[in-house]
Structure formats: C-alpha cells, structure tokens
Design an enzyme around this catalytic site. Structure first.
Site, PDB file in Angstrom:
ATOM      1  N   HIS A 274      33.626  43.471  41.905  1.00 43.19           N
ATOM      2  CA  HIS A 274      34.233  42.288  41.300  1.00 43.19           C
ATOM      3  C   HIS A 274      35.756  42.374  41.270  1.00 43.19           C
ATOM      4  O   HIS A 274      36.423  41.341  41.203  1.00 43.19           O
ATOM      5  CB  HIS A 274      33.719  42.102  39.870  1.00 43.19           C
ATOM      6  CG  HIS A 274      34.297  40.915  39.181  1.00 43.19           C
ATOM      7  ND1 HIS A 274      34.028  39.615  39.577  1.00 43.19           N
ATOM      8  CD2 HIS A 274      35.154  40.812  38.153  1.00 43.19           C
ATOM      9  CE1 HIS A 274      34.679  38.772  38.804  1.00 43.19           C
ATOM     10  NE2 HIS A 274      35.379  39.466  37.932  1.00 43.19           N
ATOM     11  N   CYS A 275      36.335  43.570  41.317  1.00 42.32           N
ATOM     12  CA  CYS A 275      37.768  43.715  41.046  1.00 42.32           C
ATOM     13  C   CYS A 275      38.646  43.642  42.293  1.00 42.32           C
ATOM     14  O   CYS A 275      39.464  42.738  42.439  1.00 42.32           O
ATOM     15  CB  CYS A 275      38.021  45.040  40.328  1.00 42.32           C
ATOM     16  SG  CYS A 275      37.334  45.101  38.654  1.00 42.32           S
ATOM     17  N   ILE A 276      38.506  44.610  43.191  1.00 43.22           N
ATOM     18  CA  ILE A 276      39.499  44.786  44.250  1.00 43.22           C
ATOM     19  C   ILE A 276      39.548  43.617  45.241  1.00 43.22           C
ATOM     20  O   ILE A 276      40.628  43.230  45.672  1.00 43.22           O
ATOM     21  CB  ILE A 276      39.267  46.129  44.974  1.00 43.22           C
ATOM     22  CG1 ILE A 276      39.362  47.272  43.961  1.00 43.22           C
ATOM     23  CG2 ILE A 276      40.308  46.344  46.056  1.00 43.22           C
ATOM     24  CD1 ILE A 276      39.047  48.632  44.536  1.00 43.22           C
ATOM     25  N   ILE A 278      39.105  40.546  44.565  1.00 44.00           N
ATOM     26  CA  ILE A 278      39.411  39.306  43.857  1.00 44.00           C
ATOM     27  C   ILE A 278      40.727  39.357  43.093  1.00 44.00           C
ATOM     28  O   ILE A 278      41.585  38.484  43.217  1.00 44.00           O
ATOM     29  CB  ILE A 278      38.255  38.959  42.885  1.00 44.00           C
ATOM     30  CG1 ILE A 278      36.996  38.616  43.685  1.00 44.00           C
ATOM     31  CG2 ILE A 278      38.646  37.828  41.941  1.00 44.00           C
ATOM     32  CD1 ILE A 278      35.775  38.396  42.837  1.00 44.00           C
ATOM     33  N   ASP A 279      40.906  40.399  42.299  1.00 46.92           N
ATOM     34  CA  ASP A 279      41.998  40.419  41.330  1.00 46.92           C
ATOM     35  C   ASP A 279      43.399  40.283  41.930  1.00 46.92           C
ATOM     36  O   ASP A 279      44.255  39.618  41.329  1.00 46.92           O
ATOM     37  CB  ASP A 279      41.923  41.689  40.479  1.00 46.92           C
ATOM     38  CG  ASP A 279      40.641  41.746  39.666  1.00 46.92           C
ATOM     39  OD1 ASP A 279      39.989  40.693  39.525  1.00 46.92           O
ATOM     40  OD2 ASP A 279      40.290  42.827  39.178  1.00 46.92           O
TER      41      ASP A 279
END
Length: 444
Positions: A274-276, A278-279
């Site tokens: 979910h993080c790398i 998208i963020d």
C-alpha cells in the site's frame, strides 16, 4: 491547561483511557492488539462486518496477529469489536487507520479519511484525542481532519485534541513488530502533543516527537520516497546490466561489502504494497500547490511502473529461445502472487499486473502461492477474483512451458521446481540465492 486535557492525560497515563481504533486492517489490527497487550482497553471499529465476525470468533485474517492473542485478550475483556460507530462517544482516544489510495489519475483519494472524520464529528465527546495514522501529504491533519472535527461543536486544542503518527508496519518482518518500531508523533498544539506522546509511550517501546503534524506527515512520505527511488535505481541498473550480460544481484552484493556509503536495494518485477507504489504521489500532488515539480520522484514511479512490461518482454525471449513458442500459445506458471515474500498481502501486487499482461497476450496462466489460496477482491483486475492457487504437488512439467518467479516465498520447494527442467524466469534471484542449478534459469 484545560480541564478536559488534565482529565484525559490522567486517564491515558493510568491506562484507563478507552482506545477506539478505526480500520482493522494491516495497520489497525496489530495496533489494537498491541495496545490491549500493554494494558489499555480497546474497541476496534470497521465497516466490514466480515472482519467483525472473524474477530468476535477470535479468528485473525492477517499474519501479524495470532488467533491465540485474540482469544486471550477477549477472555480478559481487553478488546471488543464493532461496526456501530455510535460507540465512539464512549472512547477517550480515537486512532484512524483507514486507506489512502490514489485516484485513477494518481491524485490523493482522501475519501476514507474525510468520511471517517465526518463519522467521528457526529459522535465525539469532549476530552478526546484523535490521531491519524494513515499515510498522506503534509498538511492533511491540519487542513482536512481538524476542520471537520471542529464542526462537532468541540473546539480543537481545548475540548478535543488532534495529532498525527504515521504507521510503520512492515508485513512479514519478524524482526520488527508494532511495539518495537519507533513511533513518530506530533500534536496540533502543545496539549495535543503531550497527549499523543503519553498515549504511544503506553503502547510502543520508543516515541519520537517532532514539532508539527506537517513534519510528521513529511517523515512518512520521505521514508517511502527513499525506498521508491532507490528501488527504481536498481531496477534501471538491472535493465542496463542485463543488456551487458552482467548480473545485477552480484553487482549489488559486491557493492554491499563496502562498510560505508552504500545501502543495498534489490530489483524486482515492480512495486507492491500500500505504501511505496502510492505514497510518493501524495507529495508530487501537494508540491504542485507550491509550484514545484518533483521530476525525480515521478521518474522513479515511471521506472517502477514499467517493470512488469520488462519482465513480460524477458519471458517472451525465454519462451522463444528455450521452448520455441510465442507467448500467445504458452502455458505459464507464476510462483508467488502476494506483493512480497512470506505474506498474503495482495495490495498493489506486481504479480497481479503480470498475470493480467500475460493473460491478455493470449497465454494460459496459473499461479501457486502458499499464502494466497484464492485471489481476493481487489481495486483492479476483477476478472482474476476467485482464481485458485495450484497445489504445489499438482505442478507437472508437461502442463507448462515456463515458470515465472514473481514473489520468492520461503515456503516454496525451489529444488523440486528446478528439477522440472522447465525454463524459469526469476525476478527475485530466488534460485541462485539458494545455490541451486541455474541451467534453465534466466534472471530478470
């Protein structure tokens, strides 16, 4: 200092404060269990009734939480689970752990945050701390969350208190869990800062205060951008070195022997989780407000996003060279469908993108994943919903023309896989790392 602040601080420090955690996924559920283990009463909230049903039956749906922990904490009366958000009026600390995805145009989608804030606004009581843990752009807490909560009639900073503490979960990492990962914290005002520090000191081993919620939000974005651009760098190096006949993994392992000035990152078939993936785009979007372009970040995103296409191109070459057939007529087995090794997490998995690309090219595609028996519902690829993992014992050489290793789970018997003598495209260096025969293996 306000009377509401003094009462809440006393309840937090004595561990009498009731903690409400909204969003019981990969971030919220481990936090709920950790807080309860540390002696704080916890109420978990989620809009998904299936999760509540599982938790009430003491069944965990993520690897980081054991069924036994749920049973023990339930028996002790330390946890309860609900989809009734009216119960927010009874809690003292509210922690928001909801998704922050991107829109189809790669812009921040804060709909989960704003919807949750609206629900909190309708039920919050005076003397409550609200903490946002969802990863987002700098300014979200002050510019989005706090103004919505102010509509409750309780004044932020006086009757209610708002802070930000970015989640740092790493699914599958046995070395670091919720309680042992240092926690960045910031409050919207001095009293909020003291409350959020006091709360997390009850839950985790180390708390790291920073000056503002914007700083705390920027810390999390920076952590993920750091990984994204370095992974993009080695992914680009892989493509270049492949064309030169140089093994990028050997290069990185060699460079990693330098005791200073180098940190190893490894290539793969694309970014997942979910993080790398998208963020970083949260910051690129916010930067435009200040008339800045983020070319470096956007280039990294472009490189990482294109890696599945490169892997499929390599698969085409291998099939043509080793099996004498085109991809459109091939039967391909993908090993590993989760986004990283040893977990069942499917969020933004590049393996799913690979399945789609290979299938759209006309090939027949199957997959094996010891952690994902069935492909769950995802934001994309509805056509793959419900596809089942092939049992390892049912993998036969005569049924496939090539194997693509996309996720290198430790539970896979790679030695048996090699003995099938099928062409293998290995995007994770899984075969060489285990010292097995490379006769039929092409690194990609």
């Amino acid at each position: 200092m306000s009377n509401d602040f003094e009462k809440l601080l006393s309840r937090i420090e004595s561990k009498d404060a009731i903690v409400g955690i909204i969003g019981l996924g990969y971030v919220g559920l481990p936090l709920a269990v950790t807080a309860a283990k540390r002696g704080m009463p916890v109420v978990g909230f989620d809009i998904d009734p299936a999760k509540i049903t599982d938790l009430e039956a003491c069944k965990s749906y993520i690897e980081a939480v054991e069924d036994a922990d749920l049973s023990d904490l339930t028996a002790k009366g330390k946890v309860s689970w609900t989809s009734d958000f009216a119960n927010l009026s009874k809690v003292d600390v509210i922690v928001v752990c909801v998704p922050t995805p991107l829109t189809e145009h790669r812009e921040p989608d804060l709909s989960f945050v704003t919807a949750t804030a609206e629900v909190i606004k309708d039920h919050i009581s005076a003397g409550t701390l609200v903490v946002l843990e969802s990863t987002t752009y700098p300014g979200t807490t002050a510019e989005v969350l706090t103004p919505i909560l102010a509509k409750s009639g309780h004044v932020p900073g006086a009757a209610i208190f708002v802070g930000f503490s970015p989640e740092r979960e790493d699914p599958g990492n046995e070395s670091f869990r919720t309680a042992t990962i240092p926690k960045i914290v910031a409050g919207d005002g001095e009293e909020a800062r003291k409350l959020i520090e006091a709360f997390y000191r009850n839950v985790v081993d180390a708390v790291v205060p920073v000056s503002t919620t914007q700083t705390a939000e920027a810390v999390k974005i920076t952590e993920n951008i750091f990984r994204a651009v370095n992974i993009a760098l080695v992914n680009e190096l892989k493509i270049v070195f492949d064309s030169m006949g140089i093994d990028v993994w050997e290069v990185i392992d060699g460079a990693a022997t330098k005791p200073f000035g180098f940190m190893p990152f490894y290539p793969g078939p694309g970014l997942g989780g979910h993080c790398i993936p998208i963020d970083p785009f949260y910051l690129t979007w916010k930067a435009r407000e200040y008339e800045h372009s983020t070319r470096f970040i956007e280039l990294a995103g472009e490189i990482n996003s294109n890696m599945p296409n490169y892997v499929v191109a390599r698969l085409r070459e291998v099939l043509d060279r080793e099996a004498g057939i085109g991809l459109s007529r091939a039967r391909v087995l993908i090993m590993g469908i989760a986004y990283k090794k040893n977990v069942s997490d499917m969020r933004e998995s590049p393996s799913v993108r690979l399945m789609s690309l290979i299938g759209n090219a006309g090939a027949k595609v199957a997959f094996h994943d010891p952690h994902v028996p069935v492909i769950p519902k995802m934001r994309e690829y509805p056509d793959l919903l419900g596809q089942k993992s092939l049992a390892f014992e049912d993998i036969r050489a005569e049924d496939f023309d090539a194997i693509l290793i996309s996720t290198d789970h430790d539970a896979v018997d790679y030695e048996t896989l090699v003995k099938l003598k099928l062409p293998i495209v290995d995007t994770r260096n899984a075969i060489a790392r285990r010292g097995l025969s490379m006769a039929t293996v092409t690194k990609s």
